[in-house]
Design a protein around this motif. Structure first.
Motif, PDB file in Angstrom:
ATOM      1  N   LYS A   1       0.816  -1.213   0.000  1.00 40.08           N
ATOM      2  CA  LYS A   1       0.000   0.000   0.000  1.00 40.08           C
ATOM      3  C   LYS A   1       0.854   1.269   0.000  1.00 40.08           C
ATOM      4  N   LEU A   2       2.176   1.097   0.127  1.00 36.28           N
ATOM      5  CA  LEU A   2       3.086   2.244   0.180  1.00 36.28           C
ATOM      6  C   LEU A   2       3.803   2.482  -1.143  1.00 36.28           C
ATOM      7  N   GLU A   3       3.414   1.747  -2.185  1.00 38.01           N
ATOM      8  CA  GLU A   3       4.084   1.849  -3.486  1.00 38.01           C
ATOM      9  C   GLU A   3       4.139   3.276  -4.005  1.00 38.01           C
ATOM     10  N   GLN A   4       3.121   4.075  -3.709  1.00 36.36           N
ATOM     11  CA  GLN A   4       3.054   5.446  -4.221  1.00 36.36           C
ATOM     12  C   GLN A   4       4.179   6.328  -3.676  1.00 36.36           C
ATOM     13  N   TYR A   5       4.866   5.858  -2.633  1.00 34.42           N
ATOM     14  CA  TYR A   5       5.921   6.660  -2.007  1.00 34.42           C
ATOM     15  C   TYR A   5       7.327   6.190  -2.379  1.00 34.42           C
ATOM     16  N   LYS A   6       7.440   5.325  -3.374  1.00 35.73           N
ATOM     17  CA  LYS A   6       8.749   4.748  -3.686  1.00 35.73           C
ATOM     18  C   LYS A   6       9.771   5.766  -4.161  1.00 35.73           C
ATOM     19  N   ASP A   7       9.312   6.894  -4.689  1.00 33.20           N
ATOM     20  CA  ASP A   7      10.259   7.911  -5.157  1.00 33.20           C
ATOM     21  C   ASP A   7      10.563   8.949  -4.070  1.00 33.20           C
ATOM     22  N   LYS A   8      10.085   8.698  -2.855  1.00 30.57           N
ATOM     23  CA  LYS A   8      10.289   9.626  -1.739  1.00 30.57           C
ATOM     24  C   LYS A   8      11.337   9.076  -0.768  1.00 30.57           C
ATOM     25  N   LYS A   9      11.819   9.953   0.086  1.00 27.85           N
ATOM     26  CA  LYS A   9      12.618   9.525   1.223  1.00 27.85           C
ATOM     27  C   LYS A   9      11.643   9.064   2.307  1.00 27.85           C
ATOM     28  N   ILE A  10      11.793   7.846   2.797  1.00 31.47           N
ATOM     29  CA  ILE A  10      10.890   7.290   3.801  1.00 31.47           C
ATOM     30  C   ILE A  10      11.553   7.375   5.169  1.00 31.47           C
ATOM     31  N   LEU A  11      10.939   8.138   6.073  1.00 31.21           N
ATOM     32  CA  LEU A  11      11.449   8.272   7.440  1.00 31.21           C
ATOM     33  C   LEU A  11      10.550   7.453   8.362  1.00 31.21           C
ATOM     34  N   THR A  12      11.025   6.299   8.788  1.00 33.39           N
ATOM     35  CA  THR A  12      10.226   5.453   9.667  1.00 33.39           C
ATOM     36  C   THR A  12      10.476   5.806  11.132  1.00 33.39           C
TER      37      THR A  12
END
Length: 333
Positions: free
Chosen positions: A166-177
């Motif tokens: 469900k997070l595929e739309q954010y693949k071009d972003k920096k992900i801060l967990t």
């Protein structure tokens, strides 16, 4: 000087004979007069312990003296009373239950997201090319979360792997967990990298360290913790309350367990509704014959039940633990 302290920590480091280590470690903790919950697994340690400052200092020194755990980062809170009743140290398959037990699939000792110190996390989190991802469960982020964070509909961290798609739309972003103390992010960020996310980070030390080092700026609400404090405040800059009472909708940060042990649901409830509902989430639970007495806290010490041989026999054929035996240790940090 504080009368007591509570230590929150974890360390991914292989442990040989982990079951034996858990038994010996329990005796060591008891010898110091500590109380708390510790998970020991082949992959490392995950714990929250509480005791006098002297006992806590001795414990931290002993852990750091072991080369396997020398880099353990302890988050230390001063508390008015011990945060637990008893001392538990148990062996489990993972130190945080993710369902990803195969170390060849996910191994935080080999690959995980880039660690961000709290000040760096604070500086990055509002950039346009950044997505802040809360990897905790619903009952945790319901009571507190970072502004603009993406939250997932999960009841337990072991559901996280199935939500990654469900997070595929954010693949071009920096992900801060981020999570409470950092332990879930070690595996969550590792899984994101395996699934093709290129730029993945994690908040080192989690929300707790963020609150201590940068005063919790932009963390809305309270931080859920896995001891009898239930929630703690972390934001000293721009604090807010984001959770509401399940029963009346009034803004409240108080979280309790339903007084009906068969339900035992974790939910937010204001003091007024707490007394009116006798600590229950519904009228049906109020009428349950095993309902526990409500004292205003909504915190219940687990009482050993008489052995039921017939029930034990039935459980041998089940592939999952019954609801009443699920331990909060599976969700810790």
């Amino acid at each position: 000087m504080a009368k007591y302290q509570t230590l929150l920590y974890y360390c991914y480091s292989p442990i040989e004979n982990a079951e034996q280590f858990a038994t010996e470690h329990l005796e060591f903790c008891k010898s110091l007069g500590l109380v708390g919950r510790i998970i020991v697994a082949d992959e490392g340690l995950n714990g929250t312990v509480s005791g006098t400052p002297a006992a806590c200092q001795t414990y931290m020194e002993a852990v750091h003296a072991d080369k396997r755990f020398s880099k353990t980062d302890f988050k230390v809170d001063d508390v008015d009373e011990p945060s637990f009743i008893k001392m538990h140290c148990r062996y489990k398959s993972e130190i945080v239950h993710s369902g990803l037990r195969n170390p060849t699939v996910i191994n935080p000792n080999k690959e995980t997201g880039k660690h961000l110190e709290p000040k760096d996390f604070m500086e990055m989190k509002d950039r346009e090319d950044v997505v802040i991802l809360d990897v905790r469960s619903n009952y945790e982020h319901a009571v507190g979360r970072f502004k603009n964070a993406v939250t997932l509909d999960i009841e337990n961290f072991r559901e996280f792997p199935e939500k990654v798609k469900k997070l595929e739309q954010y693949k071009d972003k920096k992900i801060l967990t981020y999570c409470t103390g950092g332990i879930k992010c070690e595996k969550a960020s590792a899984l994101l990298l395996k699934e093709g996310f290129k730029d993945v980070y994690q908040l080192h030390g989690g929300i707790i360290k963020y609150g201590k080092e940068v005063d919790g700026k932009d963390f809305d609400g309270q931080c859920y913790v896995f001891d009898n404090r239930v929630t703690v405040g972390v934001n000293k800059v721009n604090p807010t309350i984001v959770s509401t009472c399940r029963n009346c909708g009034k803004v409240t940060s108080k979280m309790i367990n339903c007084a009906n042990p068969e339900c035992n649901e974790h939910f937010t409830q204001c003091d007024e509704c707490g007394w009116e509902m006798d600590g229950c989430c519904s009228t049906a639970c109020m009428e349950h014959p095993r309902k526990r007495p409500y004292d205003g806290t909504g915190y219940y010490v687990k009482v050993p039940q008489p052995v039921n041989e017939e029930k034990i026999s039935k459980r041998k054929h089940k592939t999952f633990p019954p609801k009443e035996t699920i331990d909060l240790l599976d969700h810790q940090q």
